[in-house]
Design a protein around this motif. Sequence first.
Motif, short mmCIF file in Angstrom:
data_model
loop_
_atom_site.label_atom_id
_atom_site.label_comp_id
_atom_site.label_asym_id
_atom_site.label_seq_id
_atom_site.Cartn_x
_atom_site.Cartn_y
_atom_site.Cartn_z
N ARG A 34 0.97 -1.37 0.33
CA ARG A 34 -0.21 0.23 0.26
C ARG A 34 1.05 1.20 0.08
N ARG A 35 1.88 1.12 0.30
CA ARG A 35 3.21 2.22 0.92
C ARG A 35 3.29 2.70 -1.06
N TYR A 36 3.28 2.07 -1.81
CA TYR A 36 3.71 2.52 -3.31
C TYR A 36 2.34 1.83 -4.07
N GLY A 37 0.93 2.57 -4.03
CA GLY A 37 -0.13 1.70 -4.31
C GLY A 37 -0.67 0.80 -4.95
N LEU A 38 -0.13 -0.04 -4.10
CA LEU A 38 -0.08 -1.50 -5.09
C LEU A 38 -1.15 -2.56 -3.87
N THR A 39 -1.80 -3.41 -4.91
CA THR A 39 -2.24 -4.12 -4.45
C THR A 39 -1.58 -5.48 -3.43
N ILE A 40 -1.73 -6.35 -3.33
CA ILE A 40 -1.33 -7.44 -2.68
C ILE A 40 -1.28 -8.33 -3.70
N TRP A 41 -2.14 -8.38 -4.67
CA TRP A 41 -3.26 -9.31 -6.12
C TRP A 41 -1.51 -8.57 -6.78
N GLN A 42 -1.39 -7.23 -7.11
CA GLN A 42 -0.07 -6.48 -8.01
C GLN A 42 0.87 -7.11 -7.77
N ILE A 43 1.44 -7.07 -6.60
CA ILE A 43 2.61 -7.87 -5.85
C ILE A 43 3.13 -9.51 -6.73
N ASN A 44 2.03 -10.02 -6.76
CA ASN A 44 1.82 -11.75 -6.40
C ASN A 44 2.37 -11.45 -7.91
N ALA A 45 1.82 -10.76 -9.19
CA ALA A 45 2.01 -10.48 -10.74
C ALA A 45 2.95 -9.90 -10.48
N ILE A 46 4.12 -9.02 -9.69
CA ILE A 46 5.49 -9.20 -10.25
C ILE A 46 5.84 -10.18 -9.91
N LEU A 47 5.91 -10.29 -8.50
CA LEU A 47 6.27 -11.68 -7.96
C LEU A 47 6.07 -12.93 -9.37
N ARG A 48 4.98 -13.09 -10.11
CA ARG A 48 4.94 -14.11 -11.19
C ARG A 48 5.86 -13.84 -12.39
N VAL A 49 5.61 -12.77 -12.79
CA VAL A 49 6.78 -12.27 -13.53
C VAL A 49 8.44 -12.79 -13.94
N GLN A 50 8.57 -12.15 -12.49
CA GLN A 50 9.83 -12.47 -12.04
C GLN A 50 10.58 -13.86 -11.58
N THR A 82 8.23 9.59 -4.59
CA THR A 82 8.52 8.95 -3.88
C THR A 82 7.60 7.69 -3.38
N GLY A 83 7.60 7.01 -4.21
CA GLY A 83 6.61 6.14 -4.36
C GLY A 83 5.42 5.60 -4.62
N CYS A 84 5.17 6.21 -6.48
CA CYS A 84 4.16 5.66 -7.11
C CYS A 84 4.01 3.98 -7.40
N PRO A 85 3.04 3.75 -7.91
CA PRO A 85 2.42 2.05 -8.71
C PRO A 85 3.09 2.30 -9.88
N GLN A 86 3.37 3.58 -10.67
CA GLN A 86 4.40 4.05 -12.12
C GLN A 86 5.74 3.83 -11.96
N ARG A 142 1.74 -14.43 -2.22
CA ARG A 142 3.16 -15.26 -2.51
C ARG A 142 3.91 -13.71 -1.76
N ALA A 143 3.40 -12.30 -1.59
CA ALA A 143 4.54 -11.92 -0.85
C ALA A 143 5.01 -12.12 0.41
N ARG A 144 3.86 -12.35 1.13
CA ARG A 144 3.84 -13.25 2.90
C ARG A 144 5.06 -14.34 2.16
N GLU A 145 4.79 -15.09 1.21
CA GLU A 145 5.69 -16.61 0.93
C GLU A 145 7.24 -15.79 1.71
N GLY A 146 8.02 -14.44 0.52
CA GLY A 146 8.98 -14.38 1.09
C GLY A 146 8.68 -12.90 2.10
N GLY A 147 8.10 -12.64 2.29
CA GLY A 147 7.96 -11.34 3.49
C GLY A 147 8.51 -10.30 2.27
N LEU A 148 7.65 -8.69 2.87
CA LEU A 148 8.07 -7.82 1.86
C LEU A 148 9.34 -6.61 3.26
N ALA A 149 9.69 -6.02 2.93
CA ALA A 149 10.94 -5.41 3.64
C ALA A 149 10.21 -4.61 4.72
#
Length: 158
Positions: A34-50, A82-86, A142-149
């Motif tokens: 949320r700090r970067y305007g993202l959802t858990i599902w968007q984080i999951n999508a980024i991790l999937r791509v990576q 300072t931190g937006c989804p873009q 997925r974000a939970r499996e590795g955690g986030l900073a």
Amino acid sequence: MDLECDLCHGPIYPEEGYFGGRCFLCAAAERQARRYGLTIWQINAILRVQGDACAICGESPGDAGIEGPSYWQIDHDHACCTGCPQCVRGLLCKPCNMRGVAWYEALSIDRRDWPRMNTYLKDPPARRPHAEVRWGDLDRVRAREGGLAGAQDAFFKD
């Protein structure tokens, strides 16, 4: 009554706290996203791509070590804001985010000759078309499996 996390469907332990239907780890991951305007599902999508690995070195965020647990770091372009989804570029392990990207971007353009880093900076995973949320990104956290900073300090103070 057993409490269940709305995101991972795992148990919520009252001694860890209750964070609006989220377990401690999912709540921390959601807060960081949320700090970067993202959802858990968007984080999951980024991790999937990576491929669920660091976008630069290809490693996992790491295990608990002498410095404590390791978590994914959300890398963003500091030239944007300072931190937006873009401005989010991808998810990195701590060494790649703290020492790799920061050090590399401090070099003059003519000295930036690391092909893997150049590829990451020119085509960040978070900005690729297939990084859009898909149905499969909604099935686990997925974000939970590795955690986030900062997850270990997200809610508790010394």
